[in-house]
Write a protein that holds these residues in place. Structure first.
Motif, PDB file in Angstrom:
ATOM      1  N   PRO A  87       0.817  -1.227   0.000  1.00  0.00           N
ATOM      2  CA  PRO A  87       0.000   0.000   0.000  1.00  0.00           C
ATOM      3  C   PRO A  87       0.851   1.277   0.000  1.00  0.00           C
ATOM      4  CG  PRO A  87      -0.902  -1.592   1.544  1.00  0.00           C
ATOM      5  CD  PRO A  87       0.426  -2.131   1.106  1.00  0.00           C
ATOM      6  N   LYS A  88       1.984   1.255   0.689  1.00  0.00           N
ATOM      7  CA  LYS A  88       2.869   2.425   0.711  1.00  0.00           C
ATOM      8  C   LYS A  88       3.502   2.639  -0.661  1.00  0.00           C
ATOM      9  CE  LYS A  88       4.164   1.439   5.518  1.00  0.00           C
ATOM     10  NZ  LYS A  88       5.288   1.023   6.396  1.00  0.00           N
ATOM     11  N   GLU A  89       3.939   1.548  -1.276  1.00  0.00           N
ATOM     12  CA  GLU A  89       4.622   1.668  -2.559  1.00  0.00           C
ATOM     13  C   GLU A  89       3.667   2.027  -3.697  1.00  0.00           C
ATOM     14  OE1 GLU A  89       8.183  -0.978  -3.291  1.00  0.00           O
ATOM     15  OE2 GLU A  89       7.066  -2.245  -1.896  1.00  0.00           O
ATOM     16  N   LEU A  90       2.388   1.765  -3.494  1.00  0.00           N
ATOM     17  CA  LEU A  90       1.403   2.095  -4.527  1.00  0.00           C
ATOM     18  C   LEU A  90       0.983   3.561  -4.487  1.00  0.00           C
ATOM     19  CD1 LEU A  90      -0.892  -1.081  -4.509  1.00  0.00           C
ATOM     20  CD2 LEU A  90       0.653  -0.340  -6.326  1.00  0.00           C
ATOM     21  N   ASP A  91       1.410   4.284  -3.469  1.00  0.00           N
ATOM     22  CA  ASP A  91       1.099   5.708  -3.359  1.00  0.00           C
ATOM     23  C   ASP A  91       2.362   6.521  -3.625  1.00  0.00           C
ATOM     24  OD1 ASP A  91       0.309   8.261  -2.773  1.00  0.00           O
ATOM     25  OD2 ASP A  91      -0.590   7.775  -0.826  1.00  0.00           O
TER      26      ASP A  91
ATOM     27  N   GLN B  45       2.780   9.574  -3.810  1.00  0.00           N
ATOM     28  CA  GLN B  45       2.905  10.759  -2.972  1.00  0.00           C
ATOM     29  C   GLN B  45       3.820  10.463  -1.788  1.00  0.00           C
ATOM     30  OE1 GLN B  45       1.794  13.491  -4.076  1.00  0.00           O
ATOM     31  NE2 GLN B  45      -0.340  13.484  -4.708  1.00  0.00           N
ATOM     32  N   ILE B  46       3.746   9.224  -1.287  1.00  0.00           N
ATOM     33  CA  ILE B  46       4.638   8.809  -0.201  1.00  0.00           C
ATOM     34  C   ILE B  46       6.071   8.773  -0.698  1.00  0.00           C
ATOM     35  CG2 ILE B  46       5.260   6.879   1.317  1.00  0.00           C
ATOM     36  CD1 ILE B  46       2.292   6.230   1.564  1.00  0.00           C
ATOM     37  N   GLU B  47       6.269   8.270  -1.920  1.00  0.00           N
ATOM     38  CA  GLU B  47       7.619   8.242  -2.488  1.00  0.00           C
ATOM     39  C   GLU B  47       8.170   9.657  -2.658  1.00  0.00           C
ATOM     40  OE1 GLU B  47      10.138   6.653  -6.375  1.00  0.00           O
ATOM     41  OE2 GLU B  47       8.144   5.840  -5.972  1.00  0.00           O
ATOM     42  N   ALA B  48       7.322  10.582  -3.088  1.00  0.00           N
ATOM     43  CA  ALA B  48       7.759  11.976  -3.223  1.00  0.00           C
ATOM     44  C   ALA B  48       8.184  12.536  -1.866  1.00  0.00           C
ATOM     45  CB  ALA B  48       6.635  12.818  -3.822  1.00  0.00           C
ATOM     46  N   ASP B  49       7.396  12.237  -0.819  1.00  0.00           N
ATOM     47  CA  ASP B  49       7.735  12.691   0.540  1.00  0.00           C
ATOM     48  C   ASP B  49       9.068  12.093   0.994  1.00  0.00           C
ATOM     49  OD1 ASP B  49       5.383  14.123   0.620  1.00  0.00           O
ATOM     50  OD2 ASP B  49       4.276  12.585   1.743  1.00  0.00           O
ATOM     51  N   ASN B  50       9.240  10.781   0.763  1.00  0.00           N
ATOM     52  CA  ASN B  50      10.487  10.117   1.146  1.00  0.00           C
ATOM     53  C   ASN B  50      11.688  10.725   0.438  1.00  0.00           C
ATOM     54  OD1 ASN B  50       9.110   8.331   2.808  1.00  0.00           O
ATOM     55  ND2 ASN B  50       9.081   6.670   1.309  1.00  0.00           N
TER      56      ASN B  50
ATOM     57  N   GLU C 164       4.050  19.502  -9.074  1.00  0.00           N
ATOM     58  CA  GLU C 164       2.884  19.855  -9.880  1.00  0.00           C
ATOM     59  C   GLU C 164       2.478  18.735 -10.827  1.00  0.00           C
ATOM     60  OE1 GLU C 164       6.519  21.402 -12.147  1.00  0.00           O
ATOM     61  OE2 GLU C 164       5.837  21.188 -10.059  1.00  0.00           O
ATOM     62  N   MET C 165       3.361  17.755 -11.027  1.00  0.00           N
ATOM     63  CA  MET C 165       3.041  16.623 -11.906  1.00  0.00           C
ATOM     64  C   MET C 165       3.090  15.304 -11.149  1.00  0.00           C
ATOM     65  SD  MET C 165       4.910  17.584 -15.515  1.00  0.00           S
ATOM     66  CE  MET C 165       6.403  18.209 -14.743  1.00  0.00           C
ATOM     67  N   CYS C 166       2.718  15.343  -9.878  1.00  0.00           N
ATOM     68  CA  CYS C 166       2.724  14.128  -9.056  1.00  0.00           C
ATOM     69  C   CYS C 166       1.306  13.803  -8.584  1.00  0.00           C
ATOM     70  CB  CYS C 166       3.630  14.307  -7.840  1.00  0.00           C
ATOM     71  SG  CYS C 166       5.382  14.426  -8.249  1.00  0.00           S
ATOM     72  N   SER C 167       1.041  12.524  -8.481  1.00  0.00           N
ATOM     73  CA  SER C 167      -0.242  12.020  -7.993  1.00  0.00           C
ATOM     74  C   SER C 167       0.036  10.647  -7.379  1.00  0.00           C
ATOM     75  CB  SER C 167      -1.236  11.903  -9.159  1.00  0.00           C
ATOM     76  OG  SER C 167      -0.889  10.800  -9.993  1.00  0.00           O
ATOM     77  N   PRO C 168      -0.971   9.974  -6.851  1.00  0.00           N
ATOM     78  CA  PRO C 168      -0.723   8.623  -6.301  1.00  0.00           C
ATOM     79  C   PRO C 168      -0.137   7.635  -7.312  1.00  0.00           C
ATOM     80  CG  PRO C 168      -2.792   9.458  -5.469  1.00  0.00           C
ATOM     81  CD  PRO C 168      -2.326  10.443  -6.501  1.00  0.00           C
ATOM     82  N   ARG C 169      -0.367   7.863  -8.623  1.00  0.00           N
ATOM     83  CA  ARG C 169       0.142   6.926  -9.630  1.00  0.00           C
ATOM     84  C   ARG C 169       1.148   7.550 -10.598  1.00  0.00           C
ATOM     85  NH1 ARG C 169      -4.451   3.847 -12.696  1.00  0.00           N
ATOM     86  NH2 ARG C 169      -5.264   5.973 -12.976  1.00  0.00           N
TER      87      ARG C 169
END
Length: 516
Positions: free
Chosen positions: A228-232, A234-239, A261-266
């Motif tokens: 679930p973490k890797e599928l989001d 936005q979490i990767e961007a935060d990391n 500006e070009m980031c989303s969950p996918r």
């Protein structure tokens, strides 16, 4: 026979339940892709699991019971069975893709823990994961950002730079002229993940029931926790931004910028950075990069991640680590893919550091104590080998004086299959924070082995120093007076001085052997 019939009946009933639910939930969410229908994916996984069980029952367990388990005949039969089963598992991963490939990659990373036949077979998934079409990539971008790709990009290279289990990366040029790396999730992964995880959990229980030494619930638990973490994204961007700030003092470490500006969950847009893979020896040689410098810097980076911050990049396979020459002549490390991080508690890091020190001191009693604190008591000797990737004989002889070589690696990989049941027990009971550490350690050892830098023991040098600093920092917190704190500080500095002298001697000896 009665037991087997019960298992088949249970599998069919479960397949009907899970498959029916999966057919409804995943078919629509996955753009009406027939291959994403739950019953098809479940049926494929169930058939593979039963086929693998049959391999072991009709081959290794039927004929192997009568053989001496140390005989060449038994070893050959076991290897043949493992290889046949691993190839069948690889076919399943490539057919079902997504989460299955992620699990296969995890297996392929545990070089010093799982049977070599599984590890070598699954390793291909690190570099040859199936890719989505450029049309699918554009569709995901449009759905998530409500923008036509043609309005944002001058062009997107249809050939991905790399395809992984959950996503792939394309080189793209924006309308304003900037070149970026565009990471887009495979369109069917998220819709399939729920059914796939339920399927894996059920099959893991069945396999463990029939083949008790194959206790793989730990792998399912890790996958359920991390997917679930890797599928989001936005979490990767935060990391990514967190690590960029955390290690800003390392001038030789490059973490790509994120374009929010070009980031989303996918969808994840980031700075495009070029370099050679950390295990690409031809690139390293052609660009006159020192492999020992790479090894030294990676050891420092991961040593600080584990022992200082407790925030550890947990997917350091070669495709996620690039190297290149800097203008000043030194080597720059480029760290990619920040979707999966291990968060380590202070208590865990302290016990882990204490375990390493007890191993380096050959203190069996202390090893037992700290392994017990990490969840493993009777098999402390095995946990110590799994942590270090070294044989028990080498640990007893002293890791600071016994250099690792190919013979020892071969010995470890030959002996560990004989301990599969015990290893399963360790993985089932050890502190959950240790699972990603195993994966990280094994991947880093694999890189060090590719670079042929293990003779200088750089990783052991960094680990030892970080362990000392971690343990003494904790001891200083417990001091009640300045005198007591001064004594602890002096003891720490004296220990570090001895370590520096010893490892500098090893470096000089390695240099002397190479050039003289």
């Amino acid at each position: 026979m009665i037991r087997t019939k019960k298992i088949i009946k249970y599998t069919i009933l479960t397949a009907g339940t899970v498959g029916a639910v999966g057919a409804i939930t995943s078919f629509k969410s996955n753009q009406y892709n027939v291959d994403s229908i739950g019953i098809i994916r479940f049926g494929r996984a169930s058939f593979t699991a039963l086929t693998i069980v049959t391999y072991y029952k009709t081959s290794l367990y039927k004929y192997g019971e009568k053989m001496d388990h140390k005989s060449p005949e038994y070893i050959q039969l076991r290897s043949k069975t493992h290889k046949k089963a691993a190839e069948k598992l690889l076919e399943l991963c490539q057919a079902n893709r997504g989460v299955y490939i992620k699990v296969g990659q995890h297996i392929g990373a545990l070089d010093y823990i799982l049977p070599i036949e599984y590890v070598e077979t699954m390793k291909v998934l690190h570099s040859r994961a199936p890719a989505s079409t450029i049309e699918e990539v554009k569709q995901v971008f449009k759905e998530d950002l409500n923008k036509n790709p043609e309005d944002v990009f001058e062009n997107i290279d249809p050939m991905p730079l790399g395809a992984a289990s959950l996503a792939q990366v394309h080189k793209a040029k924006l309308k304003d002229g900037r070149t970026i790396a565009l990471k887009v999730q495979h369109p069917t992964v998220k819709g399939n993940s729920l059914v796939d995880l339920k399927t894996m959990e059920m099959l893991a229980k069945i396999v463990s029931w029939i083949l008790p030494e194959f206790k793989i619930q730990w792998l399912v638990d890790e996958t359920k926790r991390n997917i679930p973490k890797e599928l989001d994204f936005q979490i990767e961007a935060d990391n990514t931004e967190k690590v960029k700030m955390m290690f800003r003092h390392m001038s030789w470490l490059k973490i790509p910028d994120i374009y929010r500006e070009m980031c989303s969950p996918r969808v994840l847009a980031m700075e495009f950075v070029e370099g050679g893979q950390v295990n690409d020896m031809e690139y390293i040689k052609n660009h006159q990069i020192n492999p020992f410098e790479i090894s030294d810097k990676l050891s420092k980076l991961y040593g600080e991640m584990i022992f200082k911050h407790g925030f550890v990049h947990s997917d350091p396979h070669p495709g996620n680590i690039l190297v290149r020459k800097m203008k000043n002549g030194s080597t720059e490390i480029i760290l990619l893919d920040h979707g999966l991080y291990a968060n380590l508690t202070d208590d865990f890091r302290y016990e882990y550091a204490q375990l390493w020190i007890s191993i380096l001191n050959r203190d069996m009693r202390s090893m037992s104590v700290h392994c017990s604190a990490l969840g493993v008591s009777d098999l402390f000797w095995l946990l110590s080998s799994m942590v270090t990737g070294r044989s028990w004989d080498a640990i007893r002889s002293g890791l600071n004086t016994t250099q690792f070589n190919n013979n020892e690696k071969d010995l470890v990989q030959r002996e560990f299959p004989n301990l599969l049941s015990c290893i399963s027990d360790v993985l089932s009971s050890v502190n959950r924070q240790m699972i990603l550490i195993f994966k990280t350690n094994d991947l880093l050892r694999g890189i060090e082995h590719s670079l042929k830098t293990y003779s200088r023991m750089d990783s052991f040098s960094v680990i030892t120093k970080n362990c000392v600093e971690t343990v003494y920092t904790e001891r200083k917190k417990q001091c009640v007076s300045r005198i007591e704190k001064l004594k602890v500080t002096c003891a720490e500095q004296w220990t570090l001085l001895k370590l520096n002298l010893y490892y500098n001697y090893l470096r000089f000896r390695s240099w002397f052997t190479t050039f003289v």
